[in-house]
Design an enzyme around this catalytic site. Sequence first.
Site, PDB file in Angstrom:
ATOM      1  N   ARG A 200      -8.703  10.035 -70.174  1.00 40.19           N
ATOM      2  CA  ARG A 200      -9.653  10.524 -69.187  1.00 40.19           C
ATOM      3  C   ARG A 200      -9.053  10.274 -67.804  1.00 40.19           C
ATOM      4  O   ARG A 200      -8.665   9.151 -67.473  1.00 40.19           O
ATOM      5  CB  ARG A 200     -10.972   9.783 -69.295  1.00 40.19           C
ATOM      6  CG  ARG A 200     -11.921  10.302 -68.235  1.00 40.19           C
ATOM      7  CD  ARG A 200     -13.146   9.468 -68.087  1.00 40.19           C
ATOM      8  NE  ARG A 200     -13.973  10.051 -67.035  1.00 40.19           N
ATOM      9  CZ  ARG A 200     -14.763   9.353 -66.247  1.00 40.19           C
ATOM     10  NH1 ARG A 200     -14.847   8.041 -66.378  1.00 40.19           N
ATOM     11  NH2 ARG A 200     -15.482   9.944 -65.338  1.00 40.19           N
TER      12      ARG A 200
ATOM     13  N   GLU B 256     -18.193  13.047 -74.283  1.00 39.13           N
ATOM     14  CA  GLU B 256     -16.978  13.259 -73.494  1.00 39.13           C
ATOM     15  C   GLU B 256     -15.726  12.874 -74.286  1.00 39.13           C
ATOM     16  O   GLU B 256     -14.690  13.515 -74.156  1.00 39.13           O
ATOM     17  CB  GLU B 256     -17.058  12.448 -72.190  1.00 39.13           C
ATOM     18  CG  GLU B 256     -18.081  13.034 -71.223  1.00 39.13           C
ATOM     19  CD  GLU B 256     -18.463  12.109 -70.089  1.00 39.13           C
ATOM     20  OE1 GLU B 256     -19.310  11.222 -70.311  1.00 39.13           O
ATOM     21  OE2 GLU B 256     -17.922  12.255 -68.992  1.00 39.13           O
TER      22      GLU B 256
ATOM     23  N   HIS C 266     -17.451  14.794 -63.622  1.00 37.70           N
ATOM     24  CA  HIS C 266     -18.215  14.947 -64.876  1.00 37.70           C
ATOM     25  C   HIS C 266     -17.913  16.281 -65.571  1.00 37.70           C
ATOM     26  O   HIS C 266     -18.709  16.745 -66.392  1.00 37.70           O
ATOM     27  CB  HIS C 266     -19.742  14.909 -64.633  1.00 37.70           C
ATOM     28  CG  HIS C 266     -20.282  13.563 -64.268  1.00 37.70           C
ATOM     29  ND1 HIS C 266     -21.367  13.417 -63.431  1.00 37.70           N
ATOM     30  CD2 HIS C 266     -19.913  12.321 -64.626  1.00 37.70           C
ATOM     31  CE1 HIS C 266     -21.635  12.137 -63.274  1.00 37.70           C
ATOM     32  NE2 HIS C 266     -20.757  11.447 -63.991  1.00 37.70           N
TER      33      HIS C 266
ATOM     34  N   ARG D  21     -25.384   4.866 -56.276  1.00 37.27           N
ATOM     35  CA  ARG D  21     -24.881   5.723 -55.183  1.00 37.27           C
ATOM     36  C   ARG D  21     -26.024   6.515 -54.556  1.00 37.27           C
ATOM     37  O   ARG D  21     -26.907   6.988 -55.265  1.00 37.27           O
ATOM     38  CB  ARG D  21     -23.846   6.714 -55.708  1.00 37.27           C
ATOM     39  CG  ARG D  21     -22.588   6.092 -56.255  1.00 37.27           C
ATOM     40  CD  ARG D  21     -21.558   7.184 -56.551  1.00 37.27           C
ATOM     41  NE  ARG D  21     -20.482   6.662 -57.374  1.00 37.27           N
ATOM     42  CZ  ARG D  21     -20.178   7.141 -58.583  1.00 37.27           C
ATOM     43  NH1 ARG D  21     -20.848   8.172 -59.101  1.00 37.27           N
ATOM     44  NH2 ARG D  21     -19.202   6.609 -59.268  1.00 37.27           N
TER      45      ARG D  21
ATOM     46  N   ASN E  42      -9.970   5.551 -71.768  1.00 32.69           N
ATOM     47  CA  ASN E  42     -10.577   5.680 -70.441  1.00 32.69           C
ATOM     48  C   ASN E  42     -10.289   4.373 -69.708  1.00 32.69           C
ATOM     49  O   ASN E  42     -10.913   3.346 -69.980  1.00 32.69           O
ATOM     50  CB  ASN E  42     -12.083   5.908 -70.609  1.00 32.69           C
ATOM     51  CG  ASN E  42     -12.800   6.098 -69.281  1.00 32.69           C
ATOM     52  OD1 ASN E  42     -12.199   5.934 -68.207  1.00 32.69           O
ATOM     53  ND2 ASN E  42     -14.068   6.434 -69.351  1.00 32.69           N
TER      54      ASN E  42
END
Length: 406
Positions: free
Chosen positions: A96, A391, A185, A246, A7
């Site tokens: 990823r 993940e 996601h 956020r 990632n």
Amino acid sequence: MIVLVVNAGSSSLKYQLVDTVSEVVWATGLVERIGEQESTVTHRTRIRGGAHSTLVESKSLAAIADHSEAFHAVTAQFAGTGEVSEVGELAGVGHRAVQGADQFSEPTVVTAEVIDVIRELIPLAPLHNPATVAGLESAMAEFPDVPHVAVFDTAFHSTIPAAAYTYAIDQSVAREHKVRRYGFHGTSHKYVTAKAAEVLGKPVDAVDLVTLHLGNGASACAVRGGRSVETSMGLTPLEGLVMGTRSGDIDPALVFHLMSAAGMSPAEVDTMLNKRSGLIGLCGQNDLREVHRLAAQGDADAELALAVYVHRIRKYLGAYLAVLGRADAIVFTAGVGENDPEIRRRVIAGLEMIGVAIDTQRNADVRGSSVPVDLSFRGAPIRVLVVPTNEELEIARQTASAVAAG
Ligand code: ADP
């Protein structure tokens, strides 16, 4: 099959060496502060010895200039500890990737053309896709003899219907600039969907769910028949739920108001909404553990932050139950969803009238469980599950199947 999952962020590289058959993680690591003088490499390797073997950590400092040097550092760690040679040859590298837009709906074996398409999508993901490209190019140079597979965060959401992914704006502009909801996601929503189906004892294509991925970034997803039909993140990961830093949903006119009334530039508004909003904007902390601590001391800003955070999740939950018309379960996952009983309690409170009720004692006990837990009362029409996400394992599995498919 041994897969290296990577990632790549703009200044970091996370990796995991996974056996996709036994699901054993042989090593994990993180290269941080790439491009600085004092980059760190944290490598954890499994000391063999049965099911209870443990990961042992080593940390080193070095000046790592770019992603290519970061991959040299990773290889050096593997050579030092011997993982790849001892546990078997590497079958592939799974990357990823964040934004695949409408170009990639499946895990994709990476070629020069694939990298070109990811590069063309940079205007849609200026923060993420450049790092994906750097990670792919450096990893392919470092491991030239194995297939590399890109697994996109957007892919699971490729099944969202037009009614849900279309923004009601001038469609000539939308089409020209590929403006629509993509959602993110996806790897996590897909993984917990399959796990929830197992817990519910149903085939995955027969489950209807609302999945809540509540980490530092957060998104909700409505799943019908095992497929995503609506999700809260949009063109970018900014839309939807309140997150660590956020804002999630705002009136878009707020941007123009701040530009004219506060004299902020587009870049300043962008930074504020992505980095200095959400929980940190509301109360100065982005980690919910800290927010709870402040609220317990009577900090009114922290209390309001919790209320705003929970309110937004409940609003989406109600909307998604209406979108679906029925649901087998509500699924909590990621850092907050898996570890924070108070948030789960407040999200679910008062929903008995629609068939959602949890055992509050069991809810209070579930923190950091490594297996899925059903919080609902026996017979509750809509179950409430905590499902730990993974993940990396999902990327490793998808990489292995893409490699096997040739
Ligand atoms: P990401 O992958 O998006 O960085 P994670 O899924 O690891 O995030 O979630 C990180 C967040 O989870 C933290 O910012 C914190 O808010 C929350 N978190 C982690 N552990 C706990 C805990 N024990 N209690 C409450 N919140 C927690």
